[in-house]
Design an enzyme around this catalytic site. Structure first.
Site, PDB file in Angstrom:
ATOM      1  N   ASP A 196       0.873  -1.447   0.525  1.00  0.00           N
ATOM      2  CA  ASP A 196      -0.532   0.260  -0.378  1.00  0.00           C
ATOM      3  C   ASP A 196       1.068   1.428   0.547  1.00  0.00           C
ATOM      4  OD1 ASP A 196      -2.336   1.910   0.410  1.00  0.00           O
ATOM      5  OD2 ASP A 196      -2.507   1.006   2.058  1.00  0.00           O
ATOM      6  N   ASP A 197       0.938   2.064  -1.344  1.00  0.00           N
ATOM      7  CA  ASP A 197       1.552   3.310  -0.893  1.00  0.00           C
ATOM      8  C   ASP A 197       3.337   3.074  -1.187  1.00  0.00           C
ATOM      9  OD1 ASP A 197      -0.635   4.458  -1.152  1.00  0.00           O
ATOM     10  OD2 ASP A 197      -0.262   5.950   0.990  1.00  0.00           O
ATOM     11  N   CYS A 244      -5.747   4.783  -3.671  1.00  0.00           N
ATOM     12  CA  CYS A 244      -6.154   3.162  -3.573  1.00  0.00           C
ATOM     13  C   CYS A 244      -7.125   2.528  -4.080  1.00  0.00           C
ATOM     14  CB  CYS A 244      -5.667   3.222  -1.686  1.00  0.00           C
ATOM     15  SG  CYS A 244      -4.098   3.978  -0.663  1.00  0.00           S
ATOM     16  N   ASP A 286      -0.221  -1.033  -5.091  1.00  0.00           N
ATOM     17  CA  ASP A 286      -1.401  -0.095  -5.512  1.00  0.00           C
ATOM     18  C   ASP A 286      -0.872   1.513  -6.358  1.00  0.00           C
ATOM     19  OD1 ASP A 286      -1.451   1.280  -3.014  1.00  0.00           O
ATOM     20  OD2 ASP A 286      -2.800   0.839  -2.365  1.00  0.00           O
ATOM     21  N   ASN A 287      -0.089   2.745  -5.882  1.00  0.00           N
ATOM     22  CA  ASN A 287       0.327   3.152  -5.817  1.00  0.00           C
ATOM     23  C   ASN A 287       1.887   3.607  -5.428  1.00  0.00           C
ATOM     24  OD1 ASN A 287      -1.820   4.142  -3.767  1.00  0.00           O
ATOM     25  ND2 ASN A 287      -0.835   4.838  -3.512  1.00  0.00           N
TER      26      ASN A 287
END
Length: 522
Positions: free
Chosen positions: A37-38, A73, A302-303
């Site tokens: 995540d991130d 997200c 996700d990013n």
């Protein structure tokens, strides 16, 4: 006398169908997806994950041109699961009104995810961790044999999991650290798998998302590490170089904000250590169970994330390389070790690739392209990845002449902001509809109602460009030649030849309206 022949025939057909499915499934590979995540890649976000570099990157393929389709997200996760751009699955931001676990998702898109397709084709399917930001439900989404979904956004302690339809509350004990709980759930699932029945496992730990809480055993790591001081770190933008949200004060960043950035950078690295341990444990278990050789493993995020670039404190949501590039590593049957792939891919490509691996036809409404043949060939590849480099996680130790390739990918984002997201402690107006304005960032807002844009990310063997149009009151345009300007310091948007600008603008309009195969022609 009752004729039992129809009942017997029906039961026989079901039995034959069952065994036919089992025989077909027995020849299929297992698939594991680890979705962080991130997690950035541009700012050395893979550096703390030494085990992952050794056990995945050095044993498989690393895509050095991997991008999210939306740098936020919920839309990115929806794209990964469906293989569709956000304008098609209609999850456009992290809010319920923006489609994040809204009715469109639950009634339409959840019926079209790759886990469901795999389950329908004989796979045991497992999910553990963050799903979509607005997921707070006792319902188990369709397509999962074993479900451990996190309620809401990423947390590390004091969270709730939906465990196969039963809500379970966790506290702040050391053994309740979320990444470790996900690891234990995965270990249990894997222990029950048999070689003749394929499985899919998706694990979505909270790292490296805020609140950046490391496991207690990792709190003393990286004490002397500071955020990467890239050439665009704390660079103040003028009115022609960056869109208005980036130019918000304070600029330049104050020493106390920079100190906070350094602290968050360290903590993000610390949170990833538990993920690194999870991956090592998982691979060791796969080997003990004789499952490793028939298992594809995908590691991605996700990013991305920025920390101080262009005097923006810390967040994602922007169309710059820090935010849109993601780590992407693949190992599995037929994939060469230390393989570095230049061919550009997007998160929307994962779903069709997994369906390809599983021998399942790709539905016509999927926007992404399978990279299964790319990752299993010598095309679009550099010879080796050097996992010991301190300068880059993916620097090749030797190179060969890159073959020709070209692709245009869509990056899209819809700004999120309203009068309700206004922070009264910051010196801005409620009517400005700003969002993510926090004191630790000096009230530099990370989002707003009109932080809306679309970009063409254009990569070929001989060019590397991005062209973006913002839907704001300025009608702002940003464009960069990343071969000449890798840190995006010189905005060419207002200096391009009219013919080039109109061509990119036309391609962007078409990408923003594309669906299925029409998304793959650029």
């Amino acid at each position: 006398m009752v004729n039992s022949r129809p009942i017997f025939t029906c039961n026989l057909l079901w039995l034959l169908l069952f065994f036919h499915t089992k025989v077909i499934a027995a020849n299929k590979p297992n698939i594991i997806v680890i979705l962080t995540d991130d997690q950035d890649v541009v700012l050395n976000g893979m550096t703390p994950m030494q085990r992952t570099q050794k056990l995945l990157a050095a044993k498989g393929a690393t895509f050095i041109n991997a991008f999210t389709s939306s740098p936020i997200c919920c839309p990115a996760r929806a794209s990964l699961l469906t293989g569709k751009y956000a304008h098609n699955h209609q999850t456009i931001n992290n809010s319920m009104s923006g489609g994040c676990y809204g009715e469109q998702w639950k009634t339409h898109n959840e019926q079209r995810t790759f886990p469901l397709y795999l389950q329908q084709n004989g796979y045991n399917t497992f999910y553990a961790g963050k799903y979509l930001n607005q997921y707070h439900s006792i319902d188990v989404p369709p397509g999962y044999t074993d479900w451990h979904g996190l309620y809401g956004n990423s947390k590390y302690y004091n969270y709730t999991l939906n465990e196969n339809g039963v809500s379970k509350l966790f506290g702040d004990l050391e053994q309740e650290y979320l990444t470790d709980v996900l690891r234990s759930r995965l270990e249990k699932f894997l222990s029950l798998q048999l070689p003749d029945n394929p499985f899919l496992a998706v694990v979505a730990p909270p790292a490296a998302h805020s609140p950046f809480t490391p496991a207690k055993r990792h709190e003393s790591f990286f004490v002397n590490v500071t955020a990467l001081r890239t050439p665009n770190f704390n660079v103040v933008s003028d009115e022609l170089s960056k869109h208005w949200l980036v130019r918000m004060p304070p600029a330049p960043l104050t020493p106390d904000i920079i100190a906070t950035i350094d602290s968050y950078y360290r903590q993000r690295w610390q949170t990833l250590l538990a993920v690194d341990e999870l991956i090592e444990s998982m691979i060791n278990q796969l080997r003990r169970l004789n499952l490793y050789d028939n298992t594809y493993i995908v590691f991605t995020s996700d990013n991305g994330y920025h920390l101080g670039q262009f005097a923006m404190p810390f967040d994602k949501r922007q169309p710059y390389e820090t935010d849109i590039r993601v780590p992407f590593i693949v190992t599995g049957p037929g994939i060469k070790s230390k393989h570095v792939v230049e061919h550009p891919i997007s998160l929307i490509d994962l779903a069709p690739t997994i369906l390809d691996w599983a021998g399942i036809g790709t539905p016509d409404d999927i926007d992404g392209e399978s990279f299964a043949t790319v990752v299993n060939s010598d095309s679009n590849a550099i010879d080796q990845v050097d996992t010991t480099s301190e300068m880059s996680d993916y620097e090749p130790s030797s190179t060969v002449e890159s073959p020709k390739f070209e692709r245009q990918l869509l990056i899209e984002y819809w700004g999120e902001g309203s009068t309700d997201t206004w922070n009264k402690l910051c010196p801005w107006n409620r009517r400005d509809r700003l969002n993510e304005c926090t004191l630790d960032a000096g009230c530099h807002c990370q989002d707003s109602w009109n932080n809306t844009y679309g970009c063409v990310r254009h990569i070929a063997h001989d060019l590397d460009k991005i062209y973006c149009e913002f839907i704001d009151r300025e009608g702002f345009v940003e464009a960069y030649d990343l071969f000449a300007d890798p840190f995006q310091l010189i905005n060419l948007g207002f200096d391009m030849l009219p013919s080039e600008r109109s061509t990119y603008s036309l391609h962007l309009d078409k990408l923003k309206q594309c669906e299925g195969k029409s998304c793959q022609i650029f």
